[in-house]
Scaffold this active site. Structure first.
Site: not given
Ligand SMILES: Cc1ncc(COP(=O)(O)OP(=O)(O)O)c(N)n1
Ligand SMILES: Cc1ncsc1CCOP(=O)(O)O
Ligand SMILES: [Mg+2]
Length: 294
Positions: A107, A178, A207
């Site tokens: 990511r 998601s 995030k």
């Molecule tokens: C395993 C997993 N779950 C949720 C997310 C979040 O995806 P998204 O809502 O598209 O947000 P971004 O990660 O693209 O900012 C994820 N990346 N992975």
């Molecule tokens: C990518 C993403 N999607 C929902 S929460 C999140 C961030 C998770 O990061 P952390 O494990 O540091 O809380």
């Protein structure tokens, strides 16, 4: 450690050294150098040839992944980009794999993240590391990058390209989506999702545009509403919270900071994995004893 006694870190070193040997660059029409494309092809080809049967199955040669296999790979899911890491992301990922991570999502987004060739090269290195360790490699958001490095799959959210379009582009590769509500979950599955990422379960600093915190209850609610697909919980998950997430009926936990910000990424991954396995074992013995009472 691999069967032949080489450690994941040693393999990472070889891959990194391979990428460091620079030759004059000649660009193709897509803005990638021929050298870059050939390097990726040779790294990927080597891995496919040396890959386990499991890897081959998961890269789409034998059809879509089964839900049972997907659940196993979701147990300890590392989401990672270079800006999340205190150290070299290659080192962080290789340590996480040694500690028991089963899936890595690349990511690479946000201020300061890599672009262009550096991004492509890092994706290729991480894919190689994952496959050497028997883990899956998935790319966040960017289908083109996933196809360029022959990733095992793509993860998208509700604001990204539509799931059915991504499914059409990636063939039998893994698609993660998601979701928070049962409606989003059903639609994702209908459009070809192999698993759902549910969260944020707890408050997160990783995030900035995360949706509202859901709490582990969201997982129980989705299961009660008939969502049986493989699920990974994400957002603010630490080793101390992992068992609560799995007890709420997630198949595993996805983390960024719990591993990327740890002083000892391998130890952090190993502790998370132990907590997940412990909670999975106690959930399955609880459901077995409920079955025998019935
Ligand atoms: C395993 C997993 N779950 C949720 C997310 C979040 O995806 P998204 O809502 O598209 O947000 P971004 O990660 O693209 O900012 C994820 N990346 N992975
Ligand atoms: C990518 C993403 N999607 C929902 S929460 C999140 C961030 C998770 O990061 P952390 O494990 O540091 O809380
Ligand atoms: Mg996204």
């Amino acid at each position: 450690m691999n069967e032949d006694g080489t450690s994941v870190e040693a393999i990472a070193g070889e891959i990194v050294r391979g990428y460091m040997r620079e030759e004059p660059r000649e660009k193709d029409g897509m803005g990638k150098s021929k050298q870059e494309v050939n390097k990726l092809k040779s790294v990927n080809q080597g891995l496919i040839d040396n890959g386990t049967e499991e890897n081959r199955e998961c890269v789409g040669i034998h059809g879509r992944i089964s839900s049972d296999r997907m659940r196993e790979y979701l147990q300890l899911y590392l989401v990672v980009g270079s800006v999340d890491c205190k150290e070299d992301p290659v080192k962080v990922v290789s340590e996480a794999l040694e500690g028991g991570a089963t899936l890595v999502q690349f990511r690479e987004k946000g201020p300061g993240s890599l672009t262009g060739e550096a991004r492509l090269e890092l994706a290729g290195r991480l894919r190689a590391l994952c496959h050497s360790a028997g883990a899956l490699f998935i790319v966040n958001d960017d289908v083109e990058l996933a196809l360029a490095v022959d990733a095992d799959g793509v993860h998208i959210g509700q604001e990204d390209e539509a799931a059915d379009c991504v499914r059409a582009r990636i063939g039998e590769r893994i698609l993660g989506v998601s979701a928070i509500t049962a409606c989003e979950a059903r639609s994702a599955i209908h459009q070809g999702a192999d698993y759902l990422g549910i969260g944020p379960i707890y408050p997160t600093s990783s995030k900035k545009d995360a949706r509202a915190v859901q709490g582990p209850q969201v997982l129980k609610t989705l299961r009660a509403q008939g969502i049986a697909a493989p699920i990974v919980g994400i957002g603010g998950i630490t080793a101390a919270r992992a068992a609560e997430v799995v007890s709420a009926r997630a198949d595993g936990v996805a983390v960024i900071s719990a591993i990327t910000q740890a002083d000892d990424a391998q130890g952090a991954a190993a502790t998370l994995k132990r907590e997940v396995l412990r909670a999975l074992a106690s959930s399955s013995s609880a459901s077995a004893s409920q079955g025998s009472e019935a």
